[in-house]
Motif scaffolding. Structure first.
Motif, PDB file in Angstrom:
ATOM      1  N   ALA A 114      74.758  31.164  47.523  1.00  0.00           N
ATOM      2  CA  ALA A 114      75.181  29.628  47.095  1.00  0.00           C
ATOM      3  C   ALA A 114      74.283  29.070  45.967  1.00  0.00           C
ATOM      4  O   ALA A 114      74.704  28.715  44.947  1.00  0.00           O
ATOM      5  N   LEU A 115      72.936  29.435  45.914  1.00  0.00           N
ATOM      6  CA  LEU A 115      72.238  28.974  44.709  1.00  0.00           C
ATOM      7  C   LEU A 115      72.479  29.605  43.365  1.00  0.00           C
ATOM      8  O   LEU A 115      72.220  29.139  42.388  1.00  0.00           O
ATOM      9  N   ALA A 116      72.830  30.854  43.604  1.00  0.00           N
ATOM     10  CA  ALA A 116      73.006  31.789  42.342  1.00  0.00           C
ATOM     11  C   ALA A 116      74.195  31.218  41.567  1.00  0.00           C
ATOM     12  O   ALA A 116      74.163  31.395  40.446  1.00  0.00           O
ATOM     13  N   VAL A 117      75.357  30.681  42.237  1.00  0.00           N
ATOM     14  CA  VAL A 117      76.310  30.255  41.290  1.00  0.00           C
ATOM     15  C   VAL A 117      76.337  28.672  41.218  1.00  0.00           C
ATOM     16  O   VAL A 117      77.094  28.117  40.447  1.00  0.00           O
ATOM     17  N   VAL A 118      75.247  28.062  41.559  1.00  0.00           N
ATOM     18  CA  VAL A 118      75.223  26.463  41.384  1.00  0.00           C
ATOM     19  C   VAL A 118      74.343  26.335  40.201  1.00  0.00           C
ATOM     20  O   VAL A 118      73.158  26.764  40.415  1.00  0.00           O
ATOM     21  N   ASN A 119      74.560  25.959  39.043  1.00  0.00           N
ATOM     22  CA  ASN A 119      73.850  25.513  37.762  1.00  0.00           C
ATOM     23  C   ASN A 119      73.859  23.988  37.547  1.00  0.00           C
ATOM     24  O   ASN A 119      74.496  23.757  36.961  1.00  0.00           O
ATOM     25  N   HIS A 120      72.606  23.507  38.167  1.00  0.00           N
ATOM     26  CA  HIS A 120      72.353  22.127  37.982  1.00  0.00           C
ATOM     27  C   HIS A 120      70.671  21.758  38.058  1.00  0.00           C
ATOM     28  O   HIS A 120      70.171  22.270  38.713  1.00  0.00           O
ATOM     29  N   PRO A 121      70.633  20.851  37.055  1.00  0.00           N
ATOM     30  CA  PRO A 121      69.042  20.955  36.755  1.00  0.00           C
ATOM     31  C   PRO A 121      68.444  20.032  38.022  1.00  0.00           C
ATOM     32  O   PRO A 121      67.062  20.159  38.102  1.00  0.00           O
ATOM     33  N   ASN A 122      69.204  19.570  38.926  1.00  0.00           N
ATOM     34  CA  ASN A 122      68.428  19.089  40.203  1.00  0.00           C
ATOM     35  C   ASN A 122      68.704  19.761  41.311  1.00  0.00           C
ATOM     36  O   ASN A 122      68.478  19.434  42.496  1.00  0.00           O
ATOM     37  N   CYS A 123      69.130  20.930  41.265  1.00  0.00           N
ATOM     38  CA  CYS A 123      69.272  21.895  42.362  1.00  0.00           C
ATOM     39  C   CYS A 123      68.036  23.139  42.296  1.00  0.00           C
ATOM     40  O   CYS A 123      67.998  23.571  41.083  1.00  0.00           O
ATOM     41  N   VAL A 124      67.456  23.269  43.287  1.00  0.00           N
ATOM     42  CA  VAL A 124      66.663  24.430  43.343  1.00  0.00           C
ATOM     43  C   VAL A 124      67.155  25.808  42.722  1.00  0.00           C
ATOM     44  O   VAL A 124      68.412  25.905  43.224  1.00  0.00           O
ATOM     45  N   ARG A 125      66.561  26.596  41.918  1.00  0.00           N
ATOM     46  CA  ARG A 125      67.183  27.659  41.515  1.00  0.00           C
ATOM     47  C   ARG A 125      66.611  28.977  42.098  1.00  0.00           C
ATOM     48  O   ARG A 125      65.427  29.057  42.586  1.00  0.00           O
ATOM     49  N   VAL A 126      67.478  29.844  42.354  1.00  0.00           N
ATOM     50  CA  VAL A 126      67.013  31.253  43.012  1.00  0.00           C
ATOM     51  C   VAL A 126      67.135  32.297  41.845  1.00  0.00           C
ATOM     52  O   VAL A 126      67.745  32.395  40.967  1.00  0.00           O
ATOM     53  N   TYR A 127      65.833  32.972  42.105  1.00  0.00           N
ATOM     54  CA  TYR A 127      65.745  34.107  41.012  1.00  0.00           C
ATOM     55  C   TYR A 127      65.947  35.632  41.813  1.00  0.00           C
ATOM     56  O   TYR A 127      66.332  36.212  41.107  1.00  0.00           O
ATOM     57  N   ASP A 128      65.753  35.663  43.032  1.00  0.00           N
ATOM     58  CA  ASP A 128      65.904  37.093  43.476  1.00  0.00           C
ATOM     59  C   ASP A 128      66.037  37.062  44.924  1.00  0.00           C
ATOM     60  O   ASP A 128      65.797  36.052  45.751  1.00  0.00           O
ATOM     61  N   LEU A 129      66.388  38.102  45.657  1.00  0.00           N
ATOM     62  CA  LEU A 129      66.667  38.361  47.142  1.00  0.00           C
ATOM     63  C   LEU A 129      65.875  39.795  47.157  1.00  0.00           C
ATOM     64  O   LEU A 129      66.586  40.750  46.656  1.00  0.00           O
ATOM     65  N   VAL A 130      64.532  40.043  47.785  1.00  0.00           N
ATOM     66  CA  VAL A 130      63.916  41.386  47.839  1.00  0.00           C
ATOM     67  C   VAL A 130      63.374  41.474  49.100  1.00  0.00           C
ATOM     68  O   VAL A 130      63.427  40.617  50.090  1.00  0.00           O
ATOM     69  N   GLU A 131      63.297  42.683  49.464  1.00  0.00           N
ATOM     70  CA  GLU A 131      62.715  43.078  50.804  1.00  0.00           C
ATOM     71  C   GLU A 131      61.165  42.919  50.575  1.00  0.00           C
ATOM     72  O   GLU A 131      60.390  43.971  49.699  1.00  0.00           O
ATOM     73  N   GLU A 132      60.353  42.310  51.363  1.00  0.00           N
ATOM     74  CA  GLU A 132      59.138  42.265  51.390  1.00  0.00           C
ATOM     75  C   GLU A 132      58.642  43.230  52.712  1.00  0.00           C
ATOM     76  O   GLU A 132      59.443  43.334  53.626  1.00  0.00           O
ATOM     77  N   PRO A 133      57.142  43.452  52.877  1.00  0.00           N
ATOM     78  CA  PRO A 133      56.850  44.247  53.990  1.00  0.00           C
ATOM     79  C   PRO A 133      57.093  43.605  55.179  1.00  0.00           C
ATOM     80  O   PRO A 133      57.217  44.255  56.498  1.00  0.00           O
ATOM     81  N   ASP A 134      57.003  42.168  55.180  1.00  0.00           N
ATOM     82  CA  ASP A 134      57.257  41.483  56.513  1.00  0.00           C
ATOM     83  C   ASP A 134      58.526  41.041  56.742  1.00  0.00           C
ATOM     84  O   ASP A 134      58.648  40.069  57.436  1.00  0.00           O
ATOM     85  N   GLY A 135      59.595  41.191  55.785  1.00  0.00           N
ATOM     86  CA  GLY A 135      60.957  40.900  55.928  1.00  0.00           C
ATOM     87  C   GLY A 135      61.680  40.576  54.698  1.00  0.00           C
ATOM     88  O   GLY A 135      60.972  40.668  53.565  1.00  0.00           O
ATOM     89  N   LEU A 136      62.983  40.216  54.922  1.00  0.00           N
ATOM     90  CA  LEU A 136      63.744  39.901  53.795  1.00  0.00           C
ATOM     91  C   LEU A 136      63.446  38.410  53.076  1.00  0.00           C
ATOM     92  O   LEU A 136      63.000  37.648  53.875  1.00  0.00           O
ATOM     93  N   ALA A 137      63.174  38.337  51.671  1.00  0.00           N
ATOM     94  CA  ALA A 137      62.606  37.033  51.095  1.00  0.00           C
ATOM     95  C   ALA A 137      63.437  36.698  50.019  1.00  0.00           C
ATOM     96  O   ALA A 137      63.702  37.571  49.301  1.00  0.00           O
ATOM     97  N   LEU A 138      63.626  35.426  50.047  1.00  0.00           N
ATOM     98  CA  LEU A 138      64.423  34.669  48.933  1.00  0.00           C
ATOM     99  C   LEU A 138      63.365  34.091  47.745  1.00  0.00           C
ATOM    100  O   LEU A 138      62.270  33.505  48.189  1.00  0.00           O
ATOM    101  N   VAL A 139      63.395  34.732  46.634  1.00  0.00           N
ATOM    102  CA  VAL A 139      62.410  34.100  45.665  1.00  0.00           C
ATOM    103  C   VAL A 139      62.892  33.016  44.888  1.00  0.00           C
ATOM    104  O   VAL A 139      64.375  33.105  44.241  1.00  0.00           O
ATOM    105  N   MET A 140      62.529  31.757  44.971  1.00  0.00           N
ATOM    106  CA  MET A 140      63.038  30.741  44.340  1.00  0.00           C
ATOM    107  C   MET A 140      62.020  29.840  43.635  1.00  0.00           C
ATOM    108  O   MET A 140      61.137  30.119  43.182  1.00  0.00           O
ATOM    109  N   GLU A 141      62.671  28.956  42.791  1.00  0.00           N
ATOM    110  CA  GLU A 141      61.712  27.996  41.765  1.00  0.00           C
ATOM    111  C   GLU A 141      60.893  27.548  42.539  1.00  0.00           C
ATOM    112  O   GLU A 141      61.169  27.030  43.683  1.00  0.00           O
ATOM    113  N   TYR A 142      59.790  27.206  41.987  1.00  0.00           N
ATOM    114  CA  TYR A 142      58.550  26.634  42.789  1.00  0.00           C
ATOM    115  C   TYR A 142      58.532  25.001  42.161  1.00  0.00           C
ATOM    116  O   TYR A 142      58.575  24.876  41.122  1.00  0.00           O
ATOM    117  N   LEU A 143      58.929  24.120  43.254  1.00  0.00           N
ATOM    118  CA  LEU A 143      58.825  22.843  42.754  1.00  0.00           C
ATOM    119  C   LEU A 143      57.506  22.216  43.582  1.00  0.00           C
ATOM    120  O   LEU A 143      57.343  22.127  44.486  1.00  0.00           O
TER     121      LEU A 143
END
Length: 569
Positions: free
Chosen positions: A337-366
């Motif tokens: 959802a976030l990967a296809v939405v490009n708007h300055p007032n929507c939080v941006r997503v950078y990546d989806l990764v496997e962390e040692p304690d689970g699946l993690a979504l990497v997003m813009e820090y606000l």
């Protein structure tokens, strides 16, 4: 047309032509001016009735119809009548038999009344025309000032009210079609320069009051219903091919990537399907992201402020608690959802990764506070701030809807106000593309009860109208400090109140946005204004108030008082 003008003048004389100062035909001239002013009013009423059925659809046919109505009603007929009345007076003075007036009517033209009027025949039909009175030298400066004020100020005042009539006919829509009224009126004033100046003064004296009163019938017709506007603004539906849905991969050994593929930065999928997860180091127990502090914690997972060790930037790391298939689907859905939405007032997503304690979504820090924290700490927003919030978030949601993505959980705690006072929409955790399958988890409640739309609480599928309702509820909260339906003791009670479509009884009363809030919080989705219509309405009000729609929605928050809040479920 001169015959029609003389008939109109005779009717005006019968309607109101008392034999008192300034004279029966002088009074009749003002009455005729009032009758001429009815034509622009009639044109505005016709346009308002057209929009009742067409809304904001302005194709070639409808635009041409509005243009013809405005030109004929405001320019052609009034111009012919004004010049015809002037010609009638000239003929009554020089060739009475060709004037079109009866002998009894002509007999009263020679009557003298007030000293400043004198003989009516000479006063109305034997003087200078408008151009001569304004642009030729006068011996009497007082007389010249009289014509200057009467022949410029009165038409300018009439122009103002004709434009207001057009604005009333164009309510809940763009204002550019009003040019089909005010431009012809300007041409009417310019092209009427050959009218007798004294007759023109009294014609405009009758025209102006009817122009003022003419706003009332146009307003009584009312704007088109929001359902009509929504239907007119909806683009024509095109058959969409069935999206490709790859089957889930069978259990097997992880795919071995060639060295060249492993060196490339993985891209998120823009279409439904598995989101690629980078192989390698993170799954092996080492993490690319160094966690700084915990930002939020909920039933779904935890959000951390972290630093990307490779790129050196601060990110928000959203880590799921349970590594089951439903959780992975939800994470992948939010990433898509976030990967296809490009708007300055929507939080941006950078990546989806496997962390040692689970699946993690990497997003813009606000950095900032949630809208709920701002309202709780500082009190409700004013109309300007709330208007900016509404317009900004409506644009962000409309951008998501254009990509087929529904948010489905718009609420005050999912709006972050950054240190500059700008709003950002976060937490697309239950968002999904329209047409995606629902979650497999049972008992999953979509949205927050106090801010859920009635139809989704009752079990109907979510829609853009549902997001629009939740945004309006969020704006209402920002203005009133409480949800529009009020609060309930338990989430279940709040959900039942939403499912029963209980009336919104806690709306802010002293706000310019009250009527638009009522329309946007209608229990029937088809009657609500679209986000595009809401944004246009609010931005129009902000422009009229002399405010920019992209300014801060509240006071600037100082960094030492900021905190990141990302509510989770």
């Amino acid at each position: 047309m001169d015959t029609f003008a003389s008939s109109l003048l005779s009717f005006a004389h019968q309607l109101f032509g008392p034999g008192i100062c300034p004279g029966d035909w002088v009074w009749a001239t003002s009455t005729a001016g009032a009758l001429v002013a009815l034509f622009p009013v009639l044109g505005a009423v016709v346009v308002a009735l057209i929009r009742k059925g067409t809304g904001n659809r302005y194709d070639t046919t409808i635009t041409a119809a509005i243009g013809i109505v405005g030109t004929v009603a405001v320019l052609v007929i009034p111009w012919l009548l004004l010049n015809g009345i002037s010609s009638t007076y000239r003929a009554a003075r020089s060739e009475p038999k060709s004037s079109g007036l009866s002998s009894a009517e002509l007999a009263t033209f020679d009557n003298d009344y007030c000293s400043f009027i004198g003989n009516q025949k000479q006063y109305l039909g034997g003087g200078r025309n408008i151009y001569e009175s304004l642009f030729y030298p006068h011996n009497d400066k007082l007389e010249y000032g009289y014509y200057l004020i009467a022949l410029i100020a009165l038409p300018a005042l009439a122009l103002l009210f004709v434009k207001l009539q057009a604005n009333a006919a164009m309510r809940r829509g763009p204002k550019w079609p009003t040019r089909f009224f005010w431009i012809p009126f300007v041409l009417l004033v310019v092209l009427s320069g050959g009218v007798e100046a004294n007759a023109a003064v009294h014609l405009w004296l009758g025209f102006v009051p009817i122009s003022v009163l003419g706003i009332i019938p146009v307003a009584l017709v009312g704007p088109p219903a929001w359902s009509t506007i929504n239907r007119s603004e909806r683009p024509p539906e095109k058959p969409q091919p069935e999206p490709y849905r790859p089957p889930p991969p069978p259990p097997q050994e992880p795919k071995q990537y060639p060295p060249t593929a492993m060196a490339q930065e993985p891209q998120l999928a823009a279409a439904p399907g598995p989101v690629p997860v980078p192989p390698g180091s993170s799954a092996a127990g080492s993490s690319r992201y160094r966690r700084i502090r915990q930002l939020g914690h909920g039933g779904f997972g935890t959000v951390w402020q972290a630093v990307d060790n490779q790129l050196g930037r601060t990110v928000a790391l959203k880590i799921a608690h349970a590594p089951d298939r439903d959780t992975e689907q939800r994470m992948e859905r939010e990433a898509r959802a976030l990967a296809v939405v490009n708007h300055p007032n929507c939080v941006r997503v950078y990546d989806l990764v496997e962390e040692p304690d689970g699946l993690a979504l990497v997003m813009e820090y606000l950095e900032g506070q949630s809208l709920s924290a701002v309202v709780d700490g500082n009190g409700p927003l004013d109309d300007i701030a709330a208007g900016r919030l509404w317009a900004t978030m409506a644009g962000a949601l409309a951008a998501a809807h254009d990509k087929g993505v529904l948010h489905r959980d718009v609420k005050p705690s999912n709006v972050i106000i950054d240190p500059a006072g700008l709003a950002h929409l976060i937490d697309f955790g239950i968002a999904r593309s329209q047409g995606d399958s629902t979650l497999t988890a049972t008992g999953m409640m979509v949205g927050t009860p106090d801010f859920v739309a009635p139809e989704t609480a009752a079990g109907a599928p979510a829609s853009p109208a549902s997001d629009a309702w939740q945004l309006a509820a969020t704006v209402s909260y920002a203005l009133a400090g409480q949800p529009p339906r009020g609060t309930r003791e338990t989430p279940m009670a709040a959900l039942m109140a939403a499912a029963r479509a209980e009336p919104v009884s806690k709306l802010p009363q002293r706000t310019v946005h009250h009527r638009l809030l009522i329309a946007s919080l209608d229990s029937e989705p088809r009657r609500r204004p679209t986000l595009t219509a809401v944004r246009r309405e609010v931005e129009g009000w902000l422009a009229r108030a002399g405010k920019s729609p992209d300014g801060p929605v509240t006071r600037i928050i100082t960094p030492q008082h900021t905190s990141q809040r990302r509510p989770l479920r």
